[in-house]
Design a protein around this motif. Structure first.
Motif, PDB file in Angstrom:
ATOM      1  N   VAL A  60     -24.728 -16.397   6.059  1.00  0.00           N
ATOM      2  CA  VAL A  60     -23.570 -16.643   6.927  1.00  0.00           C
ATOM      3  C   VAL A  60     -23.995 -17.565   8.068  1.00  0.00           C
ATOM      4  N   LEU A  61     -23.268 -18.657   8.244  1.00  0.00           N
ATOM      5  CA  LEU A  61     -23.481 -19.569   9.359  1.00  0.00           C
ATOM      6  C   LEU A  61     -22.207 -19.613  10.191  1.00  0.00           C
ATOM      7  N   GLU A  62     -22.305 -20.203  11.373  1.00  0.00           N
ATOM      8  CA  GLU A  62     -21.128 -20.358  12.230  1.00  0.00           C
ATOM      9  C   GLU A  62     -21.012 -21.780  12.738  1.00  0.00           C
ATOM     10  N   HIS A  63     -19.786 -22.283  12.741  1.00  0.00           N
ATOM     11  CA  HIS A  63     -19.463 -23.510  13.466  1.00  0.00           C
ATOM     12  C   HIS A  63     -19.080 -23.108  14.890  1.00  0.00           C
ATOM     13  N   ARG A  64     -19.595 -23.824  15.862  1.00  0.00           N
ATOM     14  CA  ARG A  64     -19.242 -23.573  17.263  1.00  0.00           C
ATOM     15  C   ARG A  64     -18.537 -24.799  17.829  1.00  0.00           C
ATOM     16  N   LYS A  65     -17.464 -24.584  18.549  1.00  0.00           N
ATOM     17  CA  LYS A  65     -16.746 -25.700  19.160  1.00  0.00           C
ATOM     18  C   LYS A  65     -17.462 -26.214  20.392  1.00  0.00           C
ATOM     19  N   SER A  66     -18.373 -25.397  20.935  1.00  0.00           N
ATOM     20  CA  SER A  66     -19.147 -25.836  22.086  1.00  0.00           C
ATOM     21  C   SER A  66     -19.934 -27.084  21.730  1.00  0.00           C
ATOM     22  N   SER A  67     -19.928 -28.072  22.614  1.00  0.00           N
ATOM     23  CA  SER A  67     -20.587 -29.355  22.326  1.00  0.00           C
ATOM     24  C   SER A  67     -22.091 -29.220  22.204  1.00  0.00           C
ATOM     25  N   ASP A 216     -21.863 -10.887  21.052  1.00  0.00           N
ATOM     26  CA  ASP A 216     -23.226 -11.430  21.068  1.00  0.00           C
ATOM     27  C   ASP A 216     -23.570 -12.008  19.705  1.00  0.00           C
ATOM     28  N   ALA A 217     -24.402 -13.003  19.713  1.00  0.00           N
ATOM     29  CA  ALA A 217     -24.854 -13.617  18.459  1.00  0.00           C
ATOM     30  C   ALA A 217     -26.372 -13.719  18.499  1.00  0.00           C
ATOM     31  N   GLY A 218     -27.002 -13.454  17.393  1.00  0.00           N
ATOM     32  CA  GLY A 218     -28.458 -13.508  17.302  1.00  0.00           C
ATOM     33  C   GLY A 218     -28.945 -13.163  15.916  1.00  0.00           C
ATOM     34  N   PRO A 219     -28.518 -12.008  15.378  1.00  0.00           N
ATOM     35  CA  PRO A 219     -28.970 -11.645  14.026  1.00  0.00           C
ATOM     36  C   PRO A 219     -28.533 -12.649  12.967  1.00  0.00           C
ATOM     37  N   HIS A 220     -29.286 -12.671  11.875  1.00  0.00           N
ATOM     38  CA  HIS A 220     -28.931 -13.453  10.693  1.00  0.00           C
ATOM     39  C   HIS A 220     -28.212 -12.519   9.721  1.00  0.00           C
ATOM     40  N   ASN A 221     -27.306 -13.068   8.929  1.00  0.00           N
ATOM     41  CA  ASN A 221     -26.541 -12.250   7.984  1.00  0.00           C
ATOM     42  C   ASN A 221     -26.596 -12.859   6.594  1.00  0.00           C
ATOM     43  N   PHE A 222     -26.865 -11.997   5.607  1.00  0.00           N
ATOM     44  CA  PHE A 222     -26.981 -12.439   4.221  1.00  0.00           C
ATOM     45  C   PHE A 222     -26.078 -11.586   3.340  1.00  0.00           C
ATOM     46  N   ILE A 223     -25.522 -12.222   2.322  1.00  0.00           N
ATOM     47  CA  ILE A 223     -24.677 -11.494   1.381  1.00  0.00           C
ATOM     48  C   ILE A 223     -24.992 -11.933  -0.047  1.00  0.00           C
ATOM     49  N   MET A 224     -24.700 -11.047  -1.005  1.00  0.00           N
ATOM     50  CA  MET A 224     -24.718 -11.425  -2.408  1.00  0.00           C
ATOM     51  C   MET A 224     -23.287 -11.346  -2.918  1.00  0.00           C
ATOM     52  N   LEU A 225     -22.782 -12.477  -3.387  1.00  0.00           N
ATOM     53  CA  LEU A 225     -21.415 -12.532  -3.903  1.00  0.00           C
ATOM     54  C   LEU A 225     -21.393 -12.215  -5.385  1.00  0.00           C
ATOM     55  N   PHE A 254     -18.686 -19.227   8.023  1.00  0.00           N
ATOM     56  CA  PHE A 254     -18.666 -19.673   6.629  1.00  0.00           C
ATOM     57  C   PHE A 254     -20.005 -19.323   5.992  1.00  0.00           C
ATOM     58  N   VAL A 255     -20.073 -19.368   4.663  1.00  0.00           N
ATOM     59  CA  VAL A 255     -21.331 -19.063   3.981  1.00  0.00           C
ATOM     60  C   VAL A 255     -21.836 -20.290   3.249  1.00  0.00           C
ATOM     61  N   THR A 256     -23.145 -20.371   3.131  1.00  0.00           N
ATOM     62  CA  THR A 256     -23.781 -21.444   2.366  1.00  0.00           C
ATOM     63  C   THR A 256     -24.909 -20.839   1.554  1.00  0.00           C
ATOM     64  N   ARG A 257     -25.188 -21.430   0.417  1.00  0.00           N
ATOM     65  CA  ARG A 257     -26.214 -20.883  -0.475  1.00  0.00           C
ATOM     66  C   ARG A 257     -27.549 -20.812   0.251  1.00  0.00           C
ATOM     67  N   PHE A 258     -28.194 -19.651   0.190  1.00  0.00           N
ATOM     68  CA  PHE A 258     -29.413 -19.429   0.965  1.00  0.00           C
ATOM     69  C   PHE A 258     -30.518 -20.415   0.594  1.00  0.00           C
ATOM     70  N   SER A 259     -30.754 -20.621  -0.700  1.00  0.00           N
ATOM     71  CA  SER A 259     -31.848 -21.502  -1.132  1.00  0.00           C
ATOM     72  C   SER A 259     -31.598 -22.956  -0.754  1.00  0.00           C
ATOM     73  N   TYR A 260     -30.359 -23.283  -0.385  1.00  0.00           N
ATOM     74  CA  TYR A 260     -30.003 -24.633   0.040  1.00  0.00           C
ATOM     75  C   TYR A 260     -30.506 -24.903   1.459  1.00  0.00           C
ATOM     76  N   ASN A 261     -30.631 -23.836   2.257  1.00  0.00           N
ATOM     77  CA  ASN A 261     -30.887 -24.016   3.686  1.00  0.00           C
ATOM     78  C   ASN A 261     -32.280 -24.529   4.016  1.00  0.00           C
ATOM     79  N   TYR A 262     -33.288 -24.175   3.215  1.00  0.00           N
ATOM     80  CA  TYR A 262     -34.647 -24.604   3.558  1.00  0.00           C
ATOM     81  C   TYR A 262     -34.735 -26.119   3.679  1.00  0.00           C
ATOM     82  N   LEU A 263     -34.127 -26.826   2.745  1.00  0.00           N
ATOM     83  CA  LEU A 263     -34.203 -28.289   2.755  1.00  0.00           C
ATOM     84  C   LEU A 263     -33.137 -28.923   3.648  1.00  0.00           C
TER      85      LEU A 263
END
Length: 786
Positions: A60-67, A216-225, A254-263
């Motif tokens: 799970v990732l987040e888009h932030r409107k903060s510049s 508050d935001a800090g932890p990472h969140n993972f899911i299996m769909l 929004f979510v993005t594939r975990f193995s995609y994130n390293y690169l």
């Protein structure tokens, strides 16, 4: 027939040893570089690709409107739990407080105190990530808040064996006992997550309630769909999750594939700082460039030597050889050369791999598995066919009558093709020189730029055990050590983003989306780090209680549009604080990022994540650290002392750029060397071809200098053309690369002067050796048959 082709090819290689040597050196160097880069790229592409259900694991990732923070991997610890409850597509979900939040924890078993990396995770963590479980049920190992899941390697260090570890007690931070509920196999090197043990995220939430706060935001969140889930539809469904639960309209999930994130997404405490894919593409391109340069050398030298084999071609055609047979023969020669040089390249790669691993920080091994073998075959075939195709087509096209009459002369097209290839390979070489110079200057600029505090001779270590809550008392004792200049403590790692908020308000505030990085520090925090005050003062015990005071940095004052800020009040988490000072801007992130608004408040509550910071004398480092260790272990028995230098952590931010700079330097040197080998061969051939002309010129009085200039100027012209072509392309490429830094050098003319001068000097050195050799030869030898 093939046997005869190979036999003839081998004889021709042995016949002209200089030609063969130059080709072997150039091609083997190019292939060795290509192979090393392939191994590095292949290693990068393997990260996080080994999970059983890789295509179903998402982060799970987040888009932030903060510049200041457009994309983040941090969210509320409630996110995964609620996603699973409210969405039938989610099979498993787990929140994680990752290991890079913490320095290593102290675990105790009997009389052993072991430092180990750990993280806190939700119950489903091992259902999502298929790390090999050796003992325990992966679906139940984290059901109990008192359970701890450890690696087999840690089990051996704690209990001397990894067998029958279930149920054994482990003392955590010399306090609470946890009981082993599972043992997993030591994590693969190609896992981006690295830890020695796992504790329950629910336990962390009991002691640090904020991790399950929607605000508050800090932890990472993972899911299996579940299999077959439409990601676009799912992302639209969860986009308003934070707004729905917290009312915050600036955050979109929004979510993005975990193995995609390293690169593709590299994060530093929630802030996206780039992607590794750019460097994968860069080095892949360098490998292609070097291979092309090496192939061009072969093509040029083979074509240049064609006149020496004209009679061979003519006789074969007269006795009935078809053009296809001749092409096959010449291609077999180039393929044999490619095979020979590939074998040499493999040997060179094997020898260089330990040094290459040291440079790249990897553990690459040369294992001849199916992908590597296929790659070796593909590159060998490509090199052989690409480098041999033009000479084969060129040599086989001539008519036998013209050949045997000796009426052939070099065509304009042949000359143009050969010169064009020389220009092309030197263009690539010049581009690489410019790139290396720019990267070097930028890295030098980064390392020489003062971050706004004095990072040298500052050590950091965790506040553990008896130190927690007694940091003031311990820092006072530290100051009695002769080599200690000052000491304090903070919850911030001082490198990268650690703690921040947008919940700051002030009089006349019109923008609630400004992100502030927070520094909670003890007395002498500013003085220990050598920060400078722009206005007001630092915290001091001379002014009584300072709990209601705050210090802002210059960027914060500018963003808040405050005039004469000292004495004014702001609100932080709805608590009113008085501004007592403005600290000059300092960089807690890399120079990729602009300085962000920051506040410093006095640390008052007991915090399990405080770090002691101590400035020591540079001339007494070893003695002083030994005395600090002695004091620490006497004050805090049972806790092994472990410290690191702040400047090491600061430089680690530029580890990737530094390695890229070093590797690019070596590869550029090899590209230039390969180009010069080809040029060396061409000059030798030209001198040999014109030896009678040179002899006549010498007889009628030509000087050595004039003959040397005659042989040199044509090649120098080609290199000058390459320089003119390369400069604008190189400038544009490196300008784009520099845009990734908020603080960067400008690409001045000096870079191009150095690059141009260097390549011209190298060319003159390469060409003049053969030219002078030809010019000083005895003319009698070349004219005696006339």
């Amino acid at each position: 027939m093939i046997k005869n082709y190979l036999k003839i090819a081998w004889r021709n290689l042995k016949k002209d040893k200089q030609f063969t040597l130059l080709n072997v050196l150039g091609l083997s160097a190019g292939l060795a570089c290509t192979l090393l880069i392939y191994l590095w790229v292949h290693d990068e592409l393997r990260y996080d690709q080994f999970f059983d259900k890789d295509d179903q694991v998402y982060q799970v990732l987040e888009h932030r409107k903060s510049s200041s923070q457009q994309l983040t991997d941090e969210s509320s610890g409630m996110m995964s739990e609620v996603l699973k409850l409210q969405n039938s597509e989610v099979e498993y979900a787990a929140a994680v407080a990752p290991s890079d939040w913490f320095q290593k924890f102290t675990l105790t078993s009997g009389d052993k105190n072991i430092k180990a990396a750990g993280q806190y995770t939700g119950k489903d963590y091992f259902n999502i990530f298929s790390f090999k479980m050796l003992q325990g049920d992966r679906g139940k190992v984290l059901n109990n808040k008192n359970g701890i899941v450890i690696s087999d390697d840690l089990a051996k260090r704690l209990f001397n064996t990894s067998d029958n570890a279930i149920g054994k007690p482990v003392k955590f931070q010399q306090g609470k006992y946890f009981y082993v509920s599972g043992v997993f196999e030591k994590l693969p090197v190609h896992s981006s997550q690295q830890f020695d043990f796992v504790l329950s995220f629910d336990y962390l939430a009991d002691v640090q309630g904020w991790v399950k706060n929607w605000g508050d935001a800090g932890p990472h969140n993972f899911i299996m769909l579940k299999k077959g889930t439409d990601i676009n539809t799912f992302n639209k469904k969860i986009a308003g999750m934070v707004t729905k639960n917290n009312g915050d309209t600036t955050r979109s999930a929004f979510v993005t594939r975990f193995s995609y994130n390293y690169l593709h997404n590299t994060f530093n405490h929630g802030s996206r700082v780039g992607d590794r894919l750019a460097y994968v593409k860069l080095f892949s391109l360098i490998a292609i460039f070097i291979l092309i340069i090496a192939c061009i050398n072969f093509m040029n030298l083979s074509t240049a030597k064609a006149s020496g084999r004209m009679k061979e071609v003519g006789i074969k055609k007269v006795v009935g050889a078809a053009r296809g047979q001749l092409i096959t023969q010449f291609l077999s020669e180039s393929l044999l050369m490619a095979l020979l040089t590939m074998l040499i390249a493999i040997a060179v790669t094997w020898l260089l791999l330990p040094q290459f691993n040291q440079l790249t920080g990897k553990q690459i091994r040369l294992e001849f598995d199916a992908p590597l073998l296929m790659m070796l075959i593909a590159i060998t075939l490509f090199t052989g066919l690409a480098s041999g195709s033009y000479p084969a087509l060129y040599l086989s096209k001539f008519k036998p009558l013209a050949i045997l009459k000796g009426k052939l002369s070099s065509s304009f097209a042949e000359l143009l093709a050969r010169n064009g290839l020389v220009v092309f390979q030197f263009t690539l070489s010049v581009m690489l020189i410019v790139a290396v110079l720019v990267v070097y200057k930028q890295i030098q600029y980064i390392q020489s730029t003062k971050p706004g505090y004095d990072k040298d001779n500052v050590i950091r270590f965790d506040s553990e055990g008896k130190l927690q809550g007694n940091e003031d008392n311990f820092t006072a004792q530290l100051k009695n050590i002769p080599g200690v200049i000052n000491a304090s403590f903070t919850q911030h790692g001082l490198v990268g983003r650690n703690y921040g908020t947008a919940v700051v308000s002030w009089e006349g505030n019109t923008n609630q989306d400004i992100y502030f990085e927070g520094f909670y520090g003890g007395y002498n925090f500013i003085e220990t780090l050598g920060m400078k005050m722009a206005a007001g003062r630092a915290f001091s015990k001379n002014y009584g209680t300072e709990g209601g005071k705050v210090i802002l940095n210059e960027t914060a004052i500018e963003a808040m549009h405050l005039k004469n800020p000292v004495g004014k009040n702001i609100k932080l988490f709805n608590k009113s604080l008085q501004v007592i000072g403005v600290v000059k801007d300092f960089h807690f992130e890399s120079l990729h990022e602009a300085v962000r608004p920051s506040f410093i408040v006095l640390a008052q509550d007991v915090n399990p994540w405080y770090k002691l910071i101590v400035r020591i004398k540079g001339t007494q480092q070893k003695q002083t650290i030994a005395q600090i260790q002695h004091l620490y272990e006497a004050y805090n028995p049972g806790f092994p002392f472990s410290c690191n230098f702040l400047d090491d952590a600061y430089q680690k931010q530029y580890e990737t750029e530094t390695r890229v700079s070093i590797l690019a330097k070596y590869f550029s040197f090899l590209a230039i060397l390969i180009s010069c080998l080809g040029l060396f061969g061409l000059v030798a051939f030209t001198a040999q071809k014109r030896q009678k002309e040179i002899g006549v010129r010498k007889v009628i009085g030509a000087s050595v200098n004039s003959i040397t200039i005659m042989l040199t100027k044509d090649f120098l012209k080609l290199v000058l053309i390459a320089v003119l072509v390369a400069f604008p392309i190189a400038w544009w490429v490196m300008y784009q690369w520099l845009q990734g830094f908020a603080y960067r050098i400008s690409i001045g003319p000096g870079v191009f002067i150095i690059a141009g001068t260097s390549i011209i000097f190298i060319t003159l050195l390469t060409v003049s050796f053969q030219a002078i050799k030809a010019a000083t030869a005895n003319p009698v030898k070349s004219l005696r048959s006339e």
